[in-house]
Structure formats: C-alpha cells, structure tokens
Motif scaffolding. Structure first.
Motif, PDB file in Angstrom:
ATOM      1  N   GLN A   1      32.980  74.898  32.036  1.00  0.00           N
ATOM      2  CA  GLN A   1      32.646  75.624  30.814  1.00  0.00           C
ATOM      3  C   GLN A   1      32.513  77.119  31.095  1.00  0.00           C
ATOM      4  O   GLN A   1      32.929  77.949  30.283  1.00  0.00           O
ATOM      5  CB  GLN A   1      31.364  75.064  30.204  1.00  0.00           C
ATOM      6  CG  GLN A   1      31.542  73.660  29.622  1.00  0.00           C
ATOM      7  CD  GLN A   1      30.270  73.087  29.044  1.00  0.00           C
ATOM      8  OE1 GLN A   1      29.214  73.129  29.679  1.00  0.00           O
ATOM      9  NE2 GLN A   1      30.357  72.553  27.837  1.00  0.00           N
ATOM     10  N   GLU A   2      31.941  77.459  32.253  1.00  0.00           N
ATOM     11  CA  GLU A   2      31.840  78.867  32.622  1.00  0.00           C
ATOM     12  C   GLU A   2      33.225  79.452  32.886  1.00  0.00           C
ATOM     13  O   GLU A   2      33.508  80.607  32.520  1.00  0.00           O
ATOM     14  CB  GLU A   2      30.959  79.015  33.871  1.00  0.00           C
ATOM     15  CG  GLU A   2      29.490  78.746  33.625  1.00  0.00           C
ATOM     16  CD  GLU A   2      28.643  78.952  34.873  1.00  0.00           C
ATOM     17  OE1 GLU A   2      29.207  79.331  35.925  1.00  0.00           O
ATOM     18  OE2 GLU A   2      27.420  78.728  34.792  1.00  0.00           O
ATOM     19  N   LEU A   3      34.093  78.669  33.530  1.00  0.00           N
ATOM     20  CA  LEU A   3      35.461  79.126  33.757  1.00  0.00           C
ATOM     21  C   LEU A   3      36.186  79.346  32.434  1.00  0.00           C
ATOM     22  O   LEU A   3      36.937  80.317  32.286  1.00  0.00           O
ATOM     23  CB  LEU A   3      36.220  78.110  34.611  1.00  0.00           C
ATOM     24  CG  LEU A   3      35.960  78.154  36.117  1.00  0.00           C
ATOM     25  CD1 LEU A   3      36.614  76.955  36.800  1.00  0.00           C
ATOM     26  CD2 LEU A   3      36.491  79.454  36.722  1.00  0.00           C
TER      27      LEU A   3
ATOM     28  N   LEU B   1      37.868  82.818  31.217  1.00  0.00           N
ATOM     29  CA  LEU B   1      39.303  82.923  30.959  1.00  0.00           C
ATOM     30  C   LEU B   1      39.640  82.905  29.472  1.00  0.00           C
ATOM     31  O   LEU B   1      40.821  82.835  29.105  1.00  0.00           O
ATOM     32  CB  LEU B   1      40.040  81.791  31.678  1.00  0.00           C
ATOM     33  CG  LEU B   1      39.894  81.786  33.213  1.00  0.00           C
ATOM     34  CD1 LEU B   1      40.678  80.638  33.824  1.00  0.00           C
ATOM     35  CD2 LEU B   1      40.346  83.111  33.812  1.00  0.00           C
ATOM     36  N   ASN B   2      38.613  82.956  28.629  1.00  0.00           N
ATOM     37  CA  ASN B   2      38.798  83.049  27.180  1.00  0.00           C
ATOM     38  C   ASN B   2      39.638  81.901  26.623  1.00  0.00           C
ATOM     39  O   ASN B   2      40.639  82.094  25.920  1.00  0.00           O
ATOM     40  CB  ASN B   2      39.460  84.389  26.816  1.00  0.00           C
ATOM     41  CG  ASN B   2      38.657  85.581  27.282  1.00  0.00           C
ATOM     42  OD1 ASN B   2      37.444  85.634  27.078  1.00  0.00           O
ATOM     43  ND2 ASN B   2      39.314  86.540  27.923  1.00  0.00           N
TER      44      ASN B   2
ATOM     45  N   ILE C   1      40.972  74.181  30.549  1.00  0.00           N
ATOM     46  CA  ILE C   1      40.674  74.290  31.976  1.00  0.00           C
ATOM     47  C   ILE C   1      40.886  72.946  32.668  1.00  0.00           C
ATOM     48  O   ILE C   1      41.461  72.870  33.763  1.00  0.00           O
ATOM     49  CB  ILE C   1      39.225  74.774  32.193  1.00  0.00           C
ATOM     50  CG1 ILE C   1      39.043  76.187  31.637  1.00  0.00           C
ATOM     51  CG2 ILE C   1      38.858  74.728  33.671  1.00  0.00           C
ATOM     52  CD1 ILE C   1      39.839  77.249  32.351  1.00  0.00           C
ATOM     53  N   VAL C   2      40.452  71.877  32.032  1.00  0.00           N
ATOM     54  CA  VAL C   2      40.638  70.535  32.603  1.00  0.00           C
ATOM     55  C   VAL C   2      42.126  70.235  32.756  1.00  0.00           C
ATOM     56  O   VAL C   2      42.579  69.755  33.806  1.00  0.00           O
ATOM     57  CB  VAL C   2      39.967  69.461  31.716  1.00  0.00           C
ATOM     58  CG1 VAL C   2      40.321  68.060  32.211  1.00  0.00           C
ATOM     59  CG2 VAL C   2      38.455  69.648  31.707  1.00  0.00           C
TER      60      VAL C   2
ATOM     61  N   SER D   1      29.980  65.594  36.942  1.00  0.00           N
ATOM     62  CA  SER D   1      29.426  65.222  35.644  1.00  0.00           C
ATOM     63  C   SER D   1      30.370  65.790  34.591  1.00  0.00           C
ATOM     64  O   SER D   1      31.435  66.302  34.915  1.00  0.00           O
ATOM     65  CB  SER D   1      28.003  65.780  35.475  1.00  0.00           C
ATOM     66  OG  SER D   1      28.013  67.191  35.547  1.00  0.00           O
ATOM     67  N   THR D   2      29.970  65.709  33.340  1.00  0.00           N
ATOM     68  CA  THR D   2      30.830  66.229  32.279  1.00  0.00           C
ATOM     69  C   THR D   2      31.102  67.714  32.496  1.00  0.00           C
ATOM     70  O   THR D   2      30.183  68.528  32.507  1.00  0.00           O
ATOM     71  CB  THR D   2      30.177  66.020  30.897  1.00  0.00           C
ATOM     72  OG1 THR D   2      29.874  64.637  30.736  1.00  0.00           O
ATOM     73  CG2 THR D   2      31.118  66.479  29.783  1.00  0.00           C
ATOM     74  N   TYR D   3      32.376  68.049  32.704  1.00  0.00           N
ATOM     75  CA  TYR D   3      32.822  69.428  32.892  1.00  0.00           C
ATOM     76  C   TYR D   3      32.256  70.105  34.138  1.00  0.00           C
ATOM     77  O   TYR D   3      32.256  71.333  34.231  1.00  0.00           O
ATOM     78  CB  TYR D   3      32.525  70.276  31.650  1.00  0.00           C
ATOM     79  CG  TYR D   3      33.191  69.748  30.405  1.00  0.00           C
ATOM     80  CD1 TYR D   3      34.512  69.303  30.434  1.00  0.00           C
ATOM     81  CD2 TYR D   3      32.503  69.686  29.190  1.00  0.00           C
ATOM     82  CE1 TYR D   3      35.132  68.801  29.296  1.00  0.00           C
ATOM     83  CE2 TYR D   3      33.122  69.187  28.043  1.00  0.00           C
ATOM     84  CZ  TYR D   3      34.441  68.741  28.103  1.00  0.00           C
ATOM     85  OH  TYR D   3      35.049  68.256  26.980  1.00  0.00           O
ATOM     86  N   LYS D   4      31.776  69.308  35.077  1.00  0.00           N
ATOM     87  CA  LYS D   4      31.395  69.853  36.381  1.00  0.00           C
ATOM     88  C   LYS D   4      32.139  69.074  37.459  1.00  0.00           C
ATOM     89  O   LYS D   4      32.138  67.848  37.462  1.00  0.00           O
ATOM     90  CB  LYS D   4      29.882  69.773  36.612  1.00  0.00           C
ATOM     91  CG  LYS D   4      29.118  70.898  35.935  1.00  0.00           C
ATOM     92  CD  LYS D   4      27.740  71.089  36.538  1.00  0.00           C
ATOM     93  CE  LYS D   4      27.054  72.305  35.932  1.00  0.00           C
ATOM     94  NZ  LYS D   4      25.741  72.571  36.538  1.00  0.00           N
TER      95      LYS D   4
END
Length: 323
Positions: free
Chosen positions: A73-75, A79-80, A86-87, A105-108
């Motif tokens: 989520q931070e990425l 990257l807008n 991202i995934v 975990s979810t999105y990590k």
C-alpha cells in the motif's frame, strides 16, 4: 530526511536494455551467450520498471537482497497507483525472475531481489555492477507517464554512469585523478535508442522526448546529426549530491563531538558519518545522547559506535537512507 541514494542494479541493463529486444508484440530475452531462450508478450510496463527500482530504496534490505514486510500500500502511494496494480506488477517481476515473493499478510510481503547478492562482485565472478541513484531522480522517473519516455531516460542515466566509470578508470590509469573533473559530454546514436524501443518509435518521437520538461530538468541535451549529446545537470549529479550531504553531516557531527563525554572526533567521527549516511543525521543525533547515557550509567567500556547502532536498530523504525 527523505533523500535517498541506493545502489540500483545494472541488472537493469541486462534485462531491460542489453539483452532485451522490444517489439510491438512483446520482448525477446537473450542469454549472455546471445542464445535466445525465450519469447514473451509481457514487455515490462512503466509501473513494473518503477517498482523494481523502488524496491532497492527500502532501508531494510539486507545483504542477500531480502526485504521483510514490504507494504504494498505504501508502494502504491509512492508510485501513484492502486495496490492491486502493485500486486500485478510484482507478479510479473516474479514470473520473469527479477524477484521472489512470500506473502506475510494482506498487501504485506517479504521480497527477495534475486540477483542482489551479485551486484558487488567482479564481472569474472558473475557481478552485474550497480549505479547510485538519488530519491530526486526516482521521483523524476515516477513523474514520467509514458513508458517509452521512461525507457529513454533510464538509458541516458545508465549511459551517463558508464561514461563516469570509464573516465574514473582513465584517471586512475594516468594518475591524473581530479575530484572536480566533470565527465565529458555523453552521446548516443538515435538508432541505438530506437533499437531498445518498439519499432513504431520514430526519430521525431525521440526528439520530442528530449524536449520534455522532466528530462530537460535532469539533463542538458541536444540532438545534432542524429546523435544525442547530453550531460546530467548538477542538481542530479550523484557525486555532487553525496559530497554536499556529507559536508552538512560532518559539520553537525563535529558540533556535537565538541561537548561529548564519550565520543571523540579522532576515533568516532568517520563511523558517525557512515551511520548518518545510513540512518540519517537526525536519527543519529537523536540517539547519541541516549547511547552516551547508557555507557555512563553502566560505567562500561564498549564500542561506542557499535552500541549506538544497536540502539538505533532497537528503537527506531521510521528512519530512511540519507544517501
């Protein structure tokens, strides 16, 4: 401080430039022996290229290229884009051997940059080399919306870095090293750029790329007789940037050491400078008094900089690379 310089892989040249032929249909990847071993329709997208670069900026990357608990989520915010993009891009990087993923975990995810351990090896040992890149350069690349503009800009960055390496080698061989010496103007034939881009890209399109504000901000460039001549502007010259930051940090470190009861200029200055480069000067100055108090209260004789590094690692989770 959010300015960062990380070692960004010349593996980029291997996969994204030297050994990849882009076409309208896809890309062909070739081995070091020029033997074609695969053809695919998954030419790396703009976002995939930026994601691969951005992963190298993570402060927690270890010597094996492993980064634990990467927050997608931070990425995505960096990257807008949305997190699912991202995934998807990370899946593409996995598919073509750039990275390995392990979901936490979810999105990590924990991420391994596959060739990271070879970056610093000599060429005869399988090393691919690396280049230095600042966060300002990364931000500039992220702002480029067209993938072919991005590829052209990356090519210029790599070419500039190669020219600097060659110039340094010549200086060493002739014993004429001058720290203020600037690399002579770089040049690339337009047809060499076209070879690395889809077939529909024309010379006029490349000339339009050179006129883009983001590229003009980074490079002084002109095209003469179908040859692109360019040099990176001082603001983005990594050597100038690193030296400027080091000078600022050293001034602050010296000011602290004047009144320190434990740390000394003669013994600890260089180690403190290196830690400031790694963790940021604000983090180092924040924990220096804490480390001193631990040493004084326990009346112990220790490696002072080693103890400071441990204190930072145990207590600080928000630092980012300064250089």
């Amino acid at each position: 401080m959010k300015n960062i310089v990380r070692n960004i892989v010349i593996n980029f040249k291997k996969y994204a430039w030297s050994d990849v032929e882009f076409t309208d249909e896809g890309m062909t990847i070739k081995s070091n022996k020029n033997t074609q071993f695969g053809k695919t329709s998954c030419r790396l997208s703009r976002l995939s290229l930026l994601l691969f670069i951005s992963l190298h900026f993570n402060i927690d990357i270890d010597s094996r290229g492993i980064i634990k608990n990467v927050d997608f989520q931070e990425l995505a915010e960096k990257l807008n884009c949305n997190v699912k993009s991202i995934v998807n891009c990370s899946d593409s990087l996995v598919k073509y051997g750039f990275i390995w993923l392990s979901r936490v975990s979810t999105y990590k995810y924990s991420v391994k940059i596959v060739p990271y351990e070879t970056y610093h090896l000599k060429a005869r040992d399988g090393g691919k080399g690396y280049l230095n890149m600042s966060n300002e350069i990364l931000d500039n690349l992220i702002s480029i919306k067209d993938v072919n503009n991005l590829r052209s800009t990356i090519l210029m960055i790599l070419q500039q870095d190669e020219a600097k390496i060659k110039e340094t080698k010549i200086q060493k061989e002739t014993s004429a090293i001058n720290e203020q010496h600037k690399v002579e103007q770089c040049k690339i034939l337009l047809r060499s750029i076209k070879q690395r881009l889809p077939k529909h890209i024309t010379n006029q399109r490349i000339q339009n790329v050179i006129k883009q504000d983001k590229l003009k901000e980074m490079f002084a460039a002109e095209i003469i007789d179908n040859v692109l001549y360019f040099n990176i502007n001082d603001k983005y010259d990594i050597d100038n940037y690193k030296q400027s930051i080091k000078d600022q940090y050293l001034t602050k470190i010296k000011a602290y050491l004047v009144n320190s009861q434990i740390f000394t200029e003669s013994i600890d200055e260089e180690n403190l400078l290196q830690m400031s480069i790694q963790y940021g000067i604000d983090v180092v100055l924040k924990y220096l008094p804490i480390a001193e108090r631990l040493i004084l209260d326990n009346e112990c004789t220790v490696n002072c900089c080693g103890l400071l590094r441990n204190v930072i690692r145990q207590r600080e989770t928000t630092y980012s690379l300064a250089i």
